[in-house]
Design a protein around this motif. Structure first.
Motif, PDB file in Angstrom:
ATOM      1  N   ILE B1217       0.842  -1.200   0.000  1.00  0.00           N
ATOM      2  CA  ILE B1217       0.000   0.000   0.000  1.00  0.00           C
ATOM      3  C   ILE B1217       0.874   1.246   0.000  1.00  0.00           C
ATOM      4  CG2 ILE B1217      -1.661   1.328   1.382  1.00  0.00           C
ATOM      5  CD1 ILE B1217      -2.738  -1.473   2.345  1.00  0.00           C
ATOM      6  N   LYS B1218       1.949   1.155   0.773  1.00  0.00           N
ATOM      7  CA  LYS B1218       2.829   2.323   0.886  1.00  0.00           C
ATOM      8  C   LYS B1218       3.628   2.561  -0.393  1.00  0.00           C
ATOM      9  CE  LYS B1218       6.169   2.932   4.148  1.00  0.00           C
ATOM     10  NZ  LYS B1218       6.675   2.405   5.426  1.00  0.00           N
ATOM     11  N   LYS B1219       4.225   1.470  -0.895  1.00  0.00           N
ATOM     12  CA  LYS B1219       5.167   1.647  -2.011  1.00  0.00           C
ATOM     13  C   LYS B1219       4.525   1.533  -3.387  1.00  0.00           C
ATOM     14  CE  LYS B1219       9.157  -0.182   0.515  1.00  0.00           C
ATOM     15  NZ  LYS B1219       9.855  -1.467   0.675  1.00  0.00           N
ATOM     16  N   GLY B1220       3.417   0.874  -3.486  1.00  0.00           N
ATOM     17  CA  GLY B1220       2.759   0.730  -4.780  1.00  0.00           C
ATOM     18  C   GLY B1220       3.466  -0.254  -5.689  1.00  0.00           C
ATOM     19  N   SER B1221       3.171  -0.150  -6.981  1.00  0.00           N
ATOM     20  CA  SER B1221       3.698  -1.104  -7.962  1.00  0.00           C
ATOM     21  C   SER B1221       5.192  -1.313  -7.786  1.00  0.00           C
ATOM     22  CB  SER B1221       3.451  -0.590  -9.383  1.00  0.00           C
ATOM     23  OG  SER B1221       2.076  -0.365  -9.574  1.00  0.00           O
ATOM     24  N   GLY B1222       5.626  -2.560  -8.078  1.00  0.00           N
ATOM     25  CA  GLY B1222       7.046  -2.817  -7.972  1.00  0.00           C
ATOM     26  C   GLY B1222       7.317  -4.287  -7.771  1.00  0.00           C
ATOM     27  N   GLU B1223       8.562  -4.592  -7.420  1.00  0.00           N
ATOM     28  CA  GLU B1223       8.953  -5.982  -7.244  1.00  0.00           C
ATOM     29  C   GLU B1223       9.152  -6.291  -5.769  1.00  0.00           C
ATOM     30  OE1 GLU B1223      12.072  -7.252  -9.771  1.00  0.00           O
ATOM     31  OE2 GLU B1223      10.984  -6.651 -11.592  1.00  0.00           O
ATOM     32  N   TYR B1224       8.707  -7.456  -5.366  1.00  0.00           N
ATOM     33  CA  TYR B1224       8.757  -7.816  -3.943  1.00  0.00           C
ATOM     34  C   TYR B1224       9.160  -9.276  -3.793  1.00  0.00           C
ATOM     35  CZ  TYR B1224       6.006  -3.552  -3.279  1.00  0.00           C
ATOM     36  OH  TYR B1224       5.572  -2.263  -3.279  1.00  0.00           O
ATOM     37  N   LYS B1225       9.843  -9.547  -2.676  1.00  0.00           N
ATOM     38  CA  LYS B1225      10.106 -10.942  -2.312  1.00  0.00           C
ATOM     39  C   LYS B1225       8.930 -11.423  -1.466  1.00  0.00           C
ATOM     40  CE  LYS B1225      14.772 -11.950  -3.024  1.00  0.00           C
ATOM     41  NZ  LYS B1225      14.515 -12.012  -4.486  1.00  0.00           N
ATOM     42  N   ILE B1226       8.665 -12.728  -1.575  1.00  0.00           N
ATOM     43  CA  ILE B1226       7.534 -13.251  -0.801  1.00  0.00           C
ATOM     44  C   ILE B1226       7.893 -14.624  -0.250  1.00  0.00           C
ATOM     45  CG2 ILE B1226       6.382 -14.382  -2.768  1.00  0.00           C
ATOM     46  CD1 ILE B1226       3.717 -13.270  -1.622  1.00  0.00           C
ATOM     47  N   LYS B1227       7.403 -14.924   0.953  1.00  0.00           N
ATOM     48  CA  LYS B1227       7.641 -16.261   1.512  1.00  0.00           C
ATOM     49  C   LYS B1227       6.340 -16.821   2.097  1.00  0.00           C
ATOM     50  CE  LYS B1227       9.654 -14.296   5.739  1.00  0.00           C
ATOM     51  NZ  LYS B1227       9.285 -12.904   5.467  1.00  0.00           N
ATOM     52  N   ASN B1228       6.376 -18.091   2.495  1.00  0.00           N
ATOM     53  CA  ASN B1228       5.105 -18.741   2.844  1.00  0.00           C
ATOM     54  C   ASN B1228       4.444 -18.111   4.052  1.00  0.00           C
ATOM     55  OD1 ASN B1228       6.904 -20.004   4.783  1.00  0.00           O
ATOM     56  ND2 ASN B1228       5.269 -21.501   5.103  1.00  0.00           N
ATOM     57  N   SER B1229       5.199 -17.405   4.883  1.00  0.00           N
ATOM     58  CA  SER B1229       4.545 -16.763   6.022  1.00  0.00           C
ATOM     59  C   SER B1229       3.907 -15.424   5.634  1.00  0.00           C
ATOM     60  CB  SER B1229       5.534 -16.607   7.178  1.00  0.00           C
ATOM     61  OG  SER B1229       6.753 -16.107   6.694  1.00  0.00           O
ATOM     62  N   ASP B1230       4.089 -14.994   4.399  1.00  0.00           N
ATOM     63  CA  ASP B1230       3.355 -13.810   3.915  1.00  0.00           C
ATOM     64  C   ASP B1230       2.001 -14.276   3.422  1.00  0.00           C
ATOM     65  OD1 ASP B1230       5.418 -11.953   4.374  1.00  0.00           O
ATOM     66  OD2 ASP B1230       6.423 -12.632   2.536  1.00  0.00           O
ATOM     67  N   ARG B1231       1.016 -14.147   4.280  1.00  0.00           N
ATOM     68  CA  ARG B1231      -0.292 -14.706   3.947  1.00  0.00           C
ATOM     69  C   ARG B1231      -1.277 -13.600   3.569  1.00  0.00           C
ATOM     70  NH1 ARG B1231      -2.340 -17.137   8.692  1.00  0.00           N
ATOM     71  NH2 ARG B1231      -1.060 -15.691   9.870  1.00  0.00           N
ATOM     72  N   SER B1232      -2.307 -13.993   2.846  1.00  0.00           N
ATOM     73  CA  SER B1232      -3.382 -13.086   2.437  1.00  0.00           C
ATOM     74  C   SER B1232      -2.841 -11.852   1.733  1.00  0.00           C
ATOM     75  CB  SER B1232      -4.216 -12.644   3.641  1.00  0.00           C
ATOM     76  OG  SER B1232      -4.519 -13.724   4.467  1.00  0.00           O
ATOM     77  N   VAL B1233      -1.806 -12.032   0.973  1.00  0.00           N
ATOM     78  CA  VAL B1233      -1.204 -10.873   0.306  1.00  0.00           C
ATOM     79  C   VAL B1233      -2.190 -10.347  -0.748  1.00  0.00           C
ATOM     80  CG1 VAL B1233       0.695 -10.109  -1.158  1.00  0.00           C
ATOM     81  CG2 VAL B1233       1.132 -11.650   0.767  1.00  0.00           C
ATOM     82  N   GLY B1234      -2.427  -9.083  -0.687  1.00  0.00           N
ATOM     83  CA  GLY B1234      -3.349  -8.452  -1.628  1.00  0.00           C
ATOM     84  C   GLY B1234      -4.692  -8.133  -1.018  1.00  0.00           C
ATOM     85  N   ALA B1235      -5.007  -8.776   0.092  1.00  0.00           N
ATOM     86  CA  ALA B1235      -6.353  -8.601   0.658  1.00  0.00           C
ATOM     87  C   ALA B1235      -6.545  -7.195   1.216  1.00  0.00           C
ATOM     88  CB  ALA B1235      -6.609  -9.654   1.741  1.00  0.00           C
ATOM     89  N   MET B1236      -5.573  -6.764   2.004  1.00  0.00           N
ATOM     90  CA  MET B1236      -5.726  -5.440   2.613  1.00  0.00           C
ATOM     91  C   MET B1236      -5.687  -4.342   1.551  1.00  0.00           C
ATOM     92  SD  MET B1236      -3.520  -3.738   5.680  1.00  0.00           S
ATOM     93  CE  MET B1236      -4.030  -4.840   6.977  1.00  0.00           C
ATOM     94  N   LEU B1237      -4.783  -4.529   0.603  1.00  0.00           N
ATOM     95  CA  LEU B1237      -4.659  -3.587  -0.506  1.00  0.00           C
ATOM     96  C   LEU B1237      -5.998  -3.487  -1.258  1.00  0.00           C
ATOM     97  CD1 LEU B1237      -2.806  -1.990  -2.550  1.00  0.00           C
ATOM     98  CD2 LEU B1237      -2.438  -4.193  -3.679  1.00  0.00           C
ATOM     99  N   SER B1238      -6.594  -4.633  -1.519  1.00  0.00           N
ATOM    100  CA  SER B1238      -7.861  -4.643  -2.256  1.00  0.00           C
ATOM    101  C   SER B1238      -8.971  -3.979  -1.458  1.00  0.00           C
ATOM    102  CB  SER B1238      -8.256  -6.081  -2.591  1.00  0.00           C
ATOM    103  OG  SER B1238      -7.278  -6.671  -3.397  1.00  0.00           O
ATOM    104  N   GLY B1239      -8.968  -4.234  -0.160  1.00  0.00           N
ATOM    105  CA  GLY B1239      -9.957  -3.598   0.707  1.00  0.00           C
ATOM    106  C   GLY B1239      -9.853  -2.089   0.620  1.00  0.00           C
ATOM    107  N   GLU B1240      -8.622  -1.589   0.671  1.00  0.00           N
ATOM    108  CA  GLU B1240      -8.398  -0.146   0.581  1.00  0.00           C
ATOM    109  C   GLU B1240      -8.951   0.413  -0.726  1.00  0.00           C
ATOM    110  OE1 GLU B1240      -6.913   2.143   2.724  1.00  0.00           O
ATOM    111  OE2 GLU B1240      -7.254   0.495   4.140  1.00  0.00           O
ATOM    112  N   ILE B1241      -8.696  -0.322  -1.797  1.00  0.00           N
ATOM    113  CA  ILE B1241      -9.148   0.166  -3.113  1.00  0.00           C
ATOM    114  C   ILE B1241     -10.669   0.228  -3.181  1.00  0.00           C
ATOM    115  CG2 ILE B1241      -9.233  -0.476  -5.563  1.00  0.00           C
ATOM    116  CD1 ILE B1241      -6.286  -1.025  -5.352  1.00  0.00           C
ATOM    117  N   CYS B1242     -11.322  -0.824  -2.666  1.00  0.00           N
ATOM    118  CA  CYS B1242     -12.783  -0.799  -2.725  1.00  0.00           C
ATOM    119  C   CYS B1242     -13.372   0.240  -1.785  1.00  0.00           C
ATOM    120  CB  CYS B1242     -13.354  -2.176  -2.427  1.00  0.00           C
ATOM    121  SG  CYS B1242     -13.373  -3.199  -3.900  1.00  0.00           S
TER     122      CYS B1242
END
Lengths: 398, 1462
Positions: B1217-1242
């Motif tokens: 949400i803070k940084k916006g578009s870009g490249e990110y590393k992700i691991k299995n403990s990063d869960r529900s990625v995108g949910a909060m961002l989507s909530g903000e958009i709606c």
């Protein structure tokens, strides 16, 4: 429920009536029976509610939704068996009951209620026609004897139920025929009396002993229990000036043949069903005109009985102040009234006045009492229920 | 699930050392540890080459840490539920620390949990010495295991045992490893039996493996056991487990792994499995263990008997072989053979096991637990509940796969290879002639000689019917629809009749039992759409020893359907084959249960192989003993005598007629049932013209309905086969005395005691005498259970009470309300609910003005979840408007809400999330004050629902984001909740989408709901709703309305007590609902623990409902529960009526509170001390009731005072949400990625979100669960790597691109569940349930597991590879295009609702466009190959077209080409 959408598709259709011009000329029943097909269709309007208010509203708890469903499915015989389980006289209630069930019908909340009363009548008349209504004496006699005093609906109901339980029942009646108010209080054009005779014959074959013209005053000997069901016999009077004039009758006296309305101006005081019966009888006797007055204001929905259709002026909120007669023959010529809403006073011409004001309740003294004698004046269907309840009580005590 | 000590009856008479210790098995109030559940993360890492290293151990510990989000913590944040590791014996290390060790293999060792008390420890050690010597082995000594307890939690420390290690030298006479293992086993069992101390436990005792575990959090294991840090501590295998337990007092010994295995899941049939083991006379299951521990015990026994691990596991957890025609015959024969003497251990399971040499893993037959693995180039295999648990460079990965249901994953570290499932199975089945044995020995009922005889009662039928308690209602409402349509009847509006024990009328014994059902810790199954896993086939007759195998083992009678026709029963009665012998035992009184039991025993001793318990022959002098009582008594008696497996029990009874009855008979031990009188009732209906069918068809229909219903009841509990259900006792008794339970239903919970044998006898006699009374009527009784009747059973909603409440609300007449309350509250004539027997204790009253005002009380009121769909639009909005006006909360129910209502006073504050996920858009979620996860509903817990196509109007379709006219199925489980940690994940998902909404979880009352709620509280729910089992419903099988779920009084009290005892109550609020009507009801609910109160039926009645109970017919004449516009017009409800009612209710409550001297509701919560039992109110049957457990008041914080920690402060989405578009590393403990961002958009942009590709995120690594959940329009996620379960859950317009260099499994199970819009391109394969309940996403994937496109209602799916079984089950809409290169798709497709077709030109265009996109985004070589030769390749595609969808599309002429250009 045969057809879940029945109530949306089929309109209410009650039994038909013979044309007024025809029926006022005789004392035969005013209505015509509905065809079985019509009854089957009408039954489909029943919604077979999860909470059938009709069954609640019916004093004897007729299994209305069940037999409606059966009639729709043309299982007439089963419908008859169920009807018979709760009602000893469906051919009477099917004709003259004010149908509390229909007033309670859920469909009536926002539509016309189901024709429950007519369905009941259709079932029982179908059963008689098919010869299903046969004597069914108890399989085994208990050896106990019960006397029932009075052969109105309450007494008969008690007698029938106790007989089914195997007790030997004797019914005592002061008049010459069995039936009480049903025979003497309801005019022929509402209930032809052979209907009663047809039923009583069956009961006789089931083993009930009927003794007429026995005016019993105290517990008869030789019985294990005695049930008193003599009805409410004291009519409510109207003790106002002029009451002593000739030509003023109690409804029950009028209906049993006292007085004759032929060519007379008739006023019926009392707006109930008995009053209506008097209207119908007066018209058949050839009354010049009939007026019916009621003390209470006009209800939002006015119930028009067949008798009203036959010619009658109805007035509401009318208080009768006194009867006015002529000095010459001491008979009534008019009544002095007051409109309770406007306060206006006026007179209505009348040379026959009928008091249809109901009966007085008296305190019963006997151990087992049933019907109007116990509850005060009420409906036939309530009397049937009360007779049944007392019978249960008596059965338990034996 | 664990069971208390009493499971085994009286303790064996051995010398038992009495020791001090913490009380492990204590039961307080309604809380009992017997109903704890656990579920977890499981995994292993192994060197295929068998190379031992410390690195493997470290990797194992690493996996443990990376699965820590799957474990749970209790009230004490430092105490986990348990974690551990099982490794090969690190010989070098042990030699170092215990120099006198002999060579590897010649000694056994294991860790011990010992009592803290020195004397007791001494006693244990002495016992060791004695027993080891007695077994001819040598005790080498004990070693203190070094630990560091500085990091572990407070409660773990308090209960920590002393941990030592024992070493035992192999005796001289022991030759093989197996012999030595058996010796070690014998030693362990003997010691376990001798020393029954609660702080004593042997972790394992083996010459191969050693386990380190404890009441630790995953990351604490390594720090706690110092051994594990030593570089010399080496192993080639590390099997790990991290526990998530619902229980309140987790203990050290229930941590896993056990001796051989670690288990993630739950054994639903445990009670039956334990009983059957006991019936065999085998005493291996250690009391007090968990389900997993019991499974380990039996697995151990089987392997020690000489079977291989794979063989043993296939016996215990067979695949779904019964209907699988794709399975090799030999494998099916293997399963069939073993089904003759071992019932499946049924329930969701991912199990990893090892004996120190080989490592294996299996899934349950339905694949309900996730398990993924990776094989690396350097010979490592990593298997775990999730992928990404070890950071392995993509170029190191050789293969990525998933465990498949029914298949085994197996690594042999001696031959250094992964053994394929086929090979391992072949090795097992080819060792014996299973097929031949079956042909020669098994007898099929169908092949038995037809006897031609069939007994019919004929005469006195009505008396028989009456004696067995048949009513006219039974015939009309139960039997007729079953015989007519082959379906169980459906009803509505809940149950408001008295509990059996309170009813003044005689009740059938069946009515005292309530069906249990799966919730949260385990999913119910869909018995219709997933019929492939269900089976009612039975193998009846004597069973042989499970430790050996012989041809005679399969001398059984095979019966396809357990409900026998009369003629079939006669065939068995006269059977003369295979040494079979049948004995009929009359269960007609006068006769005692004991006499029946002795007769049964004698018959067995006489060589009988089938017992028929028969109640034929009822007449004036003889009445029938309740069949359930008889079968329970006989079954229990034979289990106790270890005779039960010698015989098949068949019931020939006039009693059973409803599905519930049959379910009970089987659940308490019957093998087969012949309901002869029910058949006659069917015949009667035919004869009298109520059924227009011939009798044979009608009887067959009836039987079909029973079978269907049975499957449903099994599946509600998550059980798939009758063989494992039989005797599993999945019921709770309500109102039966201990004496009855003990004799006939031992082990069945009956928490309030109740009726004893005399009462049951009297009830039977009352019925019987009425039937055979002189001059009695032939007419059957009215009934009045399903429909109110004047002379029927009592109902709280009756014409009087309905009129009273309607008058009161319409006329704003408090006096009339009080009349209503009087009708409900005063149940002196007919006690109905449990609470009716309570009264308030006298207390010092306070002036009413000191009591919390009406306005603030009303904020605690909520209305029940009734969807727009189940009730009419006007009704739904009326309720919402009223609740918004008083500050309470209304509930959308399942099925979404019209977005037009989101911002005005017609909005529902509570937005429900149910299993169908209809209308659960991102926008819907962000517009809620509360998000409610519906796990179950009172009227039909454990069941799904269905909105038939003809009821899906345009408006409903719009709010549900589906197509008008297309059937909508809500599956029984949430497909993203198969266990407690999954629920925690969904809570986390929802909290991410809408952090300001509170998350609530709706459970239904049953035994154990308290422990489930404890788990839910640990999963961070903000509020838990305990629904009573009596609640109303739009449509539900009648038997479920009456017989499933318990009253809220029990569930609420249990939940409240458990949470208080566990110190979790302060974190979570409690709400209750289910037939609450008056101020008194509310007061009692508060006293039993509720802070909030829900109302549903009452709302409808106030709005005009008169309990027609027609909701399921769409035919409500008062316009409440209907979608028919003509009827909806008739709706006369007004918000004012509801507002009036709630004002009355609060006023009524305040009056009560004033009398009790209570000022606020918070003060009232949990105050059971203000209640007492009104003894004189208890009717004749209920004199033995004991309410003390309900009224138990534990000490501790008793209402919610603090907020849950949701752990959403430092998540990846904050960065996105803070940084916006870009490249990110992700691991299995990063869960529900995108949910909060989507909530903000709606929240900002509403329904339409942002234009396509407005935000683009590229991730590398392994994504955690729920990647891209509720992804909003305008967001594009690209993942280079792997993803776990629940990818694209609820996706709402986003775009998801996942690619991986690997060919294999790229994303996990249950992807795009309830997704609504958007696009997805997956280069690689997906796990089970791809696009389950997809409403509109267009997706491309290169292969899927089982149940692909299940329940799908919209969208286009292209599958460029193989599919698993049961594809398209319940698929009512959307289209799938399967690239069927090898022509093997058809048999894998469930064609109940779909047709397979060729592609039209339009279809081809669609596929082409999607493939072009797929190639563009993922560079997929498969897509390229197809596109390169499109004309030829497109012919190999099969179009999967739902039949109904096709019809609707044709009718509506909807444009099929709705795929965007991407």
């Amino acid at each position: 429920m045969g057809n879940p959408k029945g109530f949306l598709k089929v309109k209410r259709k009650t039994c038909g009536y013979r044309p007024v011009c025809e029926r006022v000329k005789d004392y035969n029943e005013v209505f015509t029976l509905r065809s079985d097909r019509d009854s089957e269709e009408q039954s489909s309007r029943c919604m077979d509610c999860g909470t059938p208010f009709c069954n609640f509203g019916c004093p004897i708890g007729n299994y209305i939704p069940e037999w409606n469903d059966l009639v729709y499915n043309r299982q007439w015989k089963k419908a008859f068996e169920l009807l018979e389980a709760t009602n000893i006289l469906p051919e009477v209630t099917g004709r003259v009951c004010p149908a509390l069930c229909e007033a309670a019908c859920v469909l009536g909340i926002n539509d016309d209620p189901v024709t429950i009363k007519d369905n009941e009548l259709a079932i029982i008349e179908h059963a008689f026609k098919k010869g299903w209504v046969v004597p069914r004496p108890p399989k085994k006699r208990t050896g106990k004897k019960v006397a029932v005093i009075g052969s109105g609906p309450a007494g008969l109901s008690a007698a029938v139920h106790l007989n089914r339980k195997g007790h030997l029942v004797t019914v005592f009646e002061k008049d010459d025929k069995i039936g009480g108010i049903m025979r003497y209080g309801i005019p022929e054009f509402k209930l032809e009396k052979h209907i009663l005779d047809r039923r009583i014959k069956i009961w006789e074959q089931e083993g009930i002993v009927f003794k007429t013209e026995k005016n019993i005053k105290k517990n008869p000997d030789g019985f294990d229990a005695v049930i008193w069901a003599c009805g409410a016999l004291t009519p409510r009077d109207l003790k106002i000036p002029g009451r002593e004039l000739e030509g003023i009758y109690f409804a029950m006296d009028f209906l049993t043949g006292n007085g004759n309305a032929k060519g007379k101006k008739v006023v019926v005081i009392g707006g109930g069903d008995t009053g209506a019966d008097c209207v119908g009888t007066a018209n058949r006797q050839g009354a010049r005109c009939v007026v019916q007055i009621e003390l209470l204001p006009c209800p939002p929905i006015v119930k028009t009985s067949s008798s009203h259709e036959e010619g009658c002026e109805r007035k509401w909120s009318i208080e009768t102040k006194r009867f006015v007669g002529t000095d010459r023959d001491l008979s009534v010529r008019s009544i002095r009234c007051k409109n309770r809403e406007t306060g206006e006073e006026f007179e209505i011409e009348a040379d026959l006045v009928i008091l249809a004001l109901g009966f007085l309740k008296e305190e019963p003294k006997e151990k087992f009492c049933a019907g109007d004698m116990k509850t005060g004046p009420s409906l036939i269907v309530r009397a049937i229920n009360d007779g049944f309840e007392v019978a249960r009580e008596v059965d338990r005590s034996l | 699930m664990a069971f208390g000590l009493n499971t085994f009856g009286p303790a064996p008479k051995t010398k038992v050392l009495k020791m001090l210790g913490y009380e492990k098995y204590k039961t307080e109030g309604l809380y009992s540890p017997a109903f704890e559940h656990d579920s977890c993360g499981v995994g292993f890492v192994v060197s295929i080459k068998g190379e031992k290293s410390h690195d493997i151990v470290e990797k194992g510990l690493q996996i443990l840490k990376r699965l820590s989000h799957r474990g749970a913590v209790g009230a004490d944040p430092q105490t986990g539920d348990g974690a551990g590791i099982l490794v090969q014996i690190p010989h070098d290390f042990y030699k170092k620390v215990f120099p006198k060790l002999p060579q590897f293999g010649s000694y056994g060792t294991g860790l011990l949990f010992l009592p803290p008390n020195k004397e007791e420890r001494k006693a244990v050690k002495e016992a060791f010495l004695k027993i080891v010597e007695k077994e001819g082995q040598v005790l080498l000594g004990f070693r203190k295991v070094p630990i560091n307890e500085s990091e572990i939690g407070e409660s773990a420390r308090k209960t920590r045992p002393v941990i030592e290690q024992v070493f035992i030298f192999k005796g001289k006479r022991v030759n093989t490893r197996l012999e030595f293992e058996r010796k070690l086993y014998a030693i362990r069992r003997k010691i376990e039996k001798e020393i029954k101390a609660e702080s004593f436990y042997i972790l394992n005792l083996s010459s191969r493996t050693v386990a380190y575990k404890g009441l630790l959090m995953a990351e604490q294991v390594e720090e706690f056991f110092l051994d594990l840090k030593d570089p010399d501590f080496k192993s080639a295998i590390a099997l790990i487990h991290s526990r998530y337990s619902t229980n309140t007092f987790p203990t050290w010994d229930l941590a896993q792994p056990f001796r051989f295995l670690a288990h993630n899941g739950e054994i639903n049939t445990l009670r039956g499995n334990i009983n059957w083991m006991r019936a065999r006379g085998i005493d291996v299951i250690v009391p007090g263990g968990s389900d997993s521990a019991a499974l380990d015990n039996v697995f151990e026994l089987l392997t020690l008997s000489g079977r291989s691990m794979a063989h043993s596991m296939m016996m215990l957890i067979p695949g779904a072989w019964e209907h699988d025609n794709l399975m090799r015959k030999e494998v099916r024969d293997f399963y069939k053979y073993h089904a003759c003497f071992m019932e499946p251990w049924d329930g969701p399971a991912a199990i990893a096991f090892t004996d120190g040499k080989d490592v294996g893993a299996v899934l349950d037959r339905n694949g309900l637990r996730p398990a993924r693995y990776i094989v690396t180039n350097d010979g490592l295999v990593v298997m775990a509940s999730e992928v990404g648990v070890l950071d392995i460079k993509p170029e190191q990965i050789k293969y990525s796969g998933r465990l498949e249901p029914g298949k085994m994953f197996y690594i042999d570290t001696e031959t250094n290879r992964i053994v394929e499932d086929d090979e391992i199975k072949e090795e097992i089945y080819s060792s014996r002639f299973y097929g031949q044995w079956l042909t020669e020995n098994m007898v099929d009922l169908d092949d038995l000689h037809k006897t031609g005889s069939s007994v019919r009662t004929g005469r006195d039928l009505s008396l028989q019917l009456k004696s067995f308690g048949y009513t006219r209602e039974d015939l009309k409402i139960i039997i007729k629809p079953m015989a007519e349509k082959g379906q169980e009847p459906v009803g509505s509006m809940g149950n408001d009749t008295p509990h059996a024990v309170l009813s003044q009328r005689p009740q059938l014994l069946y009515n005292y039992f309530k069906q249990l059902f799966a919730q949260v810790t385990n999913p119910p199954i869909d018995p219709i759409r997933e019929e492939v896993v269900m089976s009612l086939e039975s193998y009846v007759g004597p069973q042989r020893d499970i430790l050996s195998e012989s041809p005679e083992h399969c001398r059984k009678l095979r019966v396809h359907e357990p409900i026998l026709l009369n003629e079939e029963l006669e065939r068995i009665r006269s059977i003369q084959k295979n040494g079979f012998k049948t004995k009929t035992i009359s269960i007609v009184s006068p006769k005692s249960l004991d006499a029946i039991c002795s007769e049964a025993e004698a018959a067995i001793n006489d060589g009988s192989t089938f017992l028929i318990l028969s109640d034929r022959g009822v007449d004036k002098k003889h009445s029938a003993i309740p069949a359930l009582l008889a079968v329970g008594a006989v079954h229990q008696h034979l289990v106790r005598k270890a005779l039960r497996t010698k015989v098949g029990i068949i019931i020939e009874s006039g009693e059973p007629r409803e599905v519930h009855h049959f379910a009970l008979l089987f659940g308490y031990g019957a093998d087969l049932v012949n309901p002869y009188l029910a058949y006659e009732a069917v015949g009667l209906l035919v004869d009298e013209g109520s059924l227009f069918l011939d009798e044979t068809t009608a009887v067959n229909n009836y039987r079909k309905a029973v079978n269907k219903g049975l499957k449903k009841i099994l599946s509600k509990m998550g059980i798939s086969t009758l063989n494992s259900y039989r005797g599993a006792q999945i019921f709770e008794a309500l109102g039966l005395s201990d004496e009855v339970i003990k004799k006939c239903f031992e082990g069945t919970p009956s928490r309030i005691g109740g009726a004893g044998f005399e009462i049951i006898e009297k009830e039977t006699q009352l019925r019987h005498q009425a039937a055979f009374a002189e001059n009695g009527s032939d007419l059957l009784d009215t009934g009045g259970i399903y429909q109110w009747r004047k002379d029927g059973e009592f109902h709280l909603w009756n014409p009087e009470s309905i009129s009273a409440i309607q008058d009161a609300a319409r006329n704003n007449d408090y006096g009339r309300y009080k009349e209503f309350a009087g009708l409900i509250d005063d149940q002196s004539k007919q006690p109905t609910s449990l609470r009716s027997s309570f009264k308030f204790k006298a207390a010092k009253a306070i002036p009413i003005k000191e009591v919390e005002p009406v306005e603030s009380i009303m904020k605690r009121f909520a209305t029940g979840a009734m969807s727009f769909g189940s009730i009419s639009g006007p009704a739904h909005e009326t309720i919402a408007i009223a609740m918004n006006a008083i500050g309470g909360k209304s509930n959308t129910g399942e099925g979404g809400e019209d977005p037009a209502r989101f911002k005005d006073n017609r909005r529902s504050a509570i937005k429900q999330v149910a299993s169908g996920r209809f209308g659960v858009t991102t926008n819907y979620l962000v517009n809620a004050d509360e998000l409610q996860i519906k796990i179950a509903q009172g009227a039909k817990p454990g069941e799904g629902g269905q909105l038939p196509g003809h009821k899906v109007s345009a408006l409903i379709a719009k709010t549900r984001y589906t197509t008008k006219g297309v059937t909508l199925i809500s599956p029984p489980p949430h497909h993203d909740i198969y266990s407690i940690e999954d629920l925690a994940q969904l809570i986390f998902d929802l909290k991410n989408v809408n952090p300001s909404a509170r998350i609530s979880v709706k459970l239904v009352s049953e035994i154990g709901v308290g422990t489930v709620a404890a788990g839910v509280a640990k999963g961070h729910a903000d509020m838990i709703l305990i629904s009573g089992g009596e609640g109303g419903t739009g449509a539900s099988p009648i038997s479920s309305i009456r017989h499933a779920g318990l009253p809220w009084e029990l569930g609420l009290a249990e939940t409240h007590q458990t949470l208080v005892l566990n110190n979790l109550r302060s974190r979570v609020r409690l709400q209750t609902d289910g037939q609450i009507r008056t101020g008194r009801d509310v007061a009692i609910a508060a006293m039993l623990g509720a802070e909030e109160f829900g109302f549903a039926t009452t709302m409808l009645i106030i709005s005009g409902c008169v309990m027609l109970r027609h909701c399921h017919l769409n035919n409500c004449s008062v316009g409440v529960a209907t979608q028919d516009p003509v009827l909806a017009e008739r709706f006369r409800g007004k918000p004012e009526y509801i507002i009036n009612y709630f004002n009355f209710l609060a006023r009524d409550l305040r009056e009560t509170m004033a009398l009790l001297g209570i000022r606020t509701i918070d003060e009232l919560v949990g105050r059971t001390d203000l209640l007492e039992v009104d003894e004189k109110l208890l009717p004749w049957k209920a004199k033995g009731l004991d309410y003390s457990k309900i009224l138990y008041r534990p000490k501790g914080e008793s209402h919610c005072t603090q907020k849950q920690e949701h752990g959403i402060e430092k998540i990846l989405d904050r960065e996105l949400i803070k940084k916006g578009s870009g490249e990110y590393k992700i691991k299995n403990s990063d869960r529900s990625v995108g949910a909060m961002l989507s909530g903000e958009i709606c929240k900002k942009h509403g329904e339409k979100g942002l234009p396509e590709d407005s935000l683009r995120f590229k991730f590398t690594g392994c994504a955690g669960q729920s990647f891209g959940a509720w992804l909003a329009p305008g967001i594009t996620f690209e993942l280079d790597g792997l993803a776990n379960d629940y990818v694209g859950k609820g996706m709402f317009g986003g775009k998801l691109i996942i690619h991986s260099p690997l060919k294999n499994i790229v994303i996990g199970n249950t992807s795009f569940y309830g997704a609504i819009r958007g696009e997805a391109y997956i280069r690689g394969m997906a796990g089970e349930r791809f696009c389950v309940r997809n409403s509109g996403v267009n997706a491309v994937v290169e292969g899927v597991g089982d149940h692909g496109c299940e329940y799908m209602t919209g969208g286009r799916v292209v599958i460029l590879g193989p599919t698993g079984r049961n594809f398209a089950a319940g698929m009512s809409g959307g289209i799938a295009y399967v690239y069927d290169k090898l022509g093997e798709f058809e048999p894998k497709c469930n064609q109940a609702m779909v047709e397979l077709e060729e592609l039209s030109l339009g279809d081809q265009k669609t596929v082409k466009r999607l493939l072009e996109n797929h190639f563009k985004y993922t560079r997929s070589p498969i897509a390229k190959a197809v596109l390169d030769d499109f004309k030829a390749e497109i012919k190999r595609f099969v179009k999967v077209m739902p039949i109904e969808y096709k019809r609707v599309l044709t009718e509506e002429e909807i444009e099929l080409l709705e795929v965007g250009d991407g």
